[in-house]
Motif scaffolding. Structure first.
Motif, PDB file in Angstrom:
ATOM      1  N   ILE A 127     -26.619  26.700 -15.740  1.00  0.00           N
ATOM      2  CA  ILE A 127     -25.909  25.431 -15.876  1.00  0.00           C
ATOM      3  C   ILE A 127     -25.281  25.036 -14.546  1.00  0.00           C
ATOM      4  O   ILE A 127     -25.120  23.860 -14.242  1.00  0.00           O
ATOM      5  CB  ILE A 127     -24.872  25.480 -17.016  1.00  0.00           C
ATOM      6  CG1 ILE A 127     -24.422  24.060 -17.367  1.00  0.00           C
ATOM      7  CG2 ILE A 127     -23.705  26.405 -16.672  1.00  0.00           C
ATOM      8  CD1 ILE A 127     -23.715  23.932 -18.681  1.00  0.00           C
ATOM      9  N   ALA A 147     -26.756  22.318 -12.193  1.00  0.00           N
ATOM     10  CA  ALA A 147     -26.512  20.899 -12.457  1.00  0.00           C
ATOM     11  C   ALA A 147     -25.051  20.510 -12.265  1.00  0.00           C
ATOM     12  O   ALA A 147     -24.669  19.384 -12.535  1.00  0.00           O
ATOM     13  CB  ALA A 147     -26.946  20.566 -13.889  1.00  0.00           C
ATOM     14  N   CYS A 148     -24.234  21.437 -11.781  1.00  0.00           N
ATOM     15  CA  CYS A 148     -22.790  21.202 -11.704  1.00  0.00           C
ATOM     16  C   CYS A 148     -22.348  20.686 -10.340  1.00  0.00           C
ATOM     17  O   CYS A 148     -22.726  21.235  -9.298  1.00  0.00           O
ATOM     18  CB  CYS A 148     -22.036  22.489 -12.030  1.00  0.00           C
ATOM     19  SG  CYS A 148     -20.245  22.242 -12.175  1.00  0.00           S
ATOM     20  N   ASP A 198     -22.982  28.981 -21.339  1.00  0.00           N
ATOM     21  CA  ASP A 198     -22.841  27.530 -21.220  1.00  0.00           C
ATOM     22  C   ASP A 198     -21.397  27.197 -20.851  1.00  0.00           C
ATOM     23  O   ASP A 198     -20.506  27.219 -21.695  1.00  0.00           O
ATOM     24  CB  ASP A 198     -23.222  26.868 -22.536  1.00  0.00           C
ATOM     25  CG  ASP A 198     -23.284  25.357 -22.442  1.00  0.00           C
ATOM     26  OD1 ASP A 198     -22.682  24.768 -21.515  1.00  0.00           O
ATOM     27  OD2 ASP A 198     -23.946  24.751 -23.310  1.00  0.00           O
ATOM     28  N   MET A 237     -21.220  17.381 -14.510  1.00  0.00           N
ATOM     29  CA  MET A 237     -22.571  16.999 -14.073  1.00  0.00           C
ATOM     30  C   MET A 237     -22.544  16.401 -12.670  1.00  0.00           C
ATOM     31  O   MET A 237     -21.756  15.509 -12.382  1.00  0.00           O
ATOM     32  CB  MET A 237     -23.168  15.968 -15.042  1.00  0.00           C
ATOM     33  CG  MET A 237     -24.541  15.489 -14.643  1.00  0.00           C
ATOM     34  SD  MET A 237     -25.838  16.643 -15.004  1.00  0.00           S
ATOM     35  CE  MET A 237     -26.047  16.301 -16.723  1.00  0.00           C
ATOM     36  N   LEU A 295     -30.097  20.320 -15.634  1.00  0.00           N
ATOM     37  CA  LEU A 295     -29.463  20.600 -16.917  1.00  0.00           C
ATOM     38  C   LEU A 295     -30.515  20.743 -18.015  1.00  0.00           C
ATOM     39  O   LEU A 295     -30.444  21.655 -18.838  1.00  0.00           O
ATOM     40  CB  LEU A 295     -28.444  19.519 -17.279  1.00  0.00           C
ATOM     41  CG  LEU A 295     -27.685  19.755 -18.587  1.00  0.00           C
ATOM     42  CD1 LEU A 295     -26.879  21.055 -18.526  1.00  0.00           C
ATOM     43  CD2 LEU A 295     -26.776  18.575 -18.882  1.00  0.00           C
TER      44      LEU A 295
END
Length: 91
Positions: free
Chosen positions: A7, A10-11, A50, A65, A73
């Motif tokens: 995750i 995509a952060c 997650d 995001m 993601l």
């Protein structure tokens, strides 16, 4: 060898710094962020947790995001769905 999608990919908060003690190409960089300034825990970065959910020690700072992170993601979510399906079939 490649690591599984995370995750973190995509952060917007993800950053990396060189790891002077690297022993393999997989630990060349140390992932860190606002929630984990020393290092993102392996349970999140490689373990698939997650981080839209609370994680001990994150100080209330969670996934955000990054612009253009939708594909990363989606890749993470597909990998997690495959993992859940494999676990379901195994047990």
């Amino acid at each position: 060898m490649r690591r599984r999608p995370s995750i973190c990919d995509a952060c917007a908060r993800l950053q990396q710094r060189a790891n002077p003690g690297a022993e393999t190409s997989l630990d060349t960089w140390i992932p860190y962020c606002d929630a984990f300034p020393e290092r993102v825990p392996a349970e999140i970065y490689t373990g698939g947790f997650d981080h839209r959910e609370p994680f001990e020690g994150d100080r209330g700072i969670r996934f955000e995001m990054r612009p253009g992170g939708e594909r990363a993601l989606a890749s993470y979510e597909r990998a997690q769905a495959r993992k859940r399906e494999a676990q379901r079939q195994d047990g």
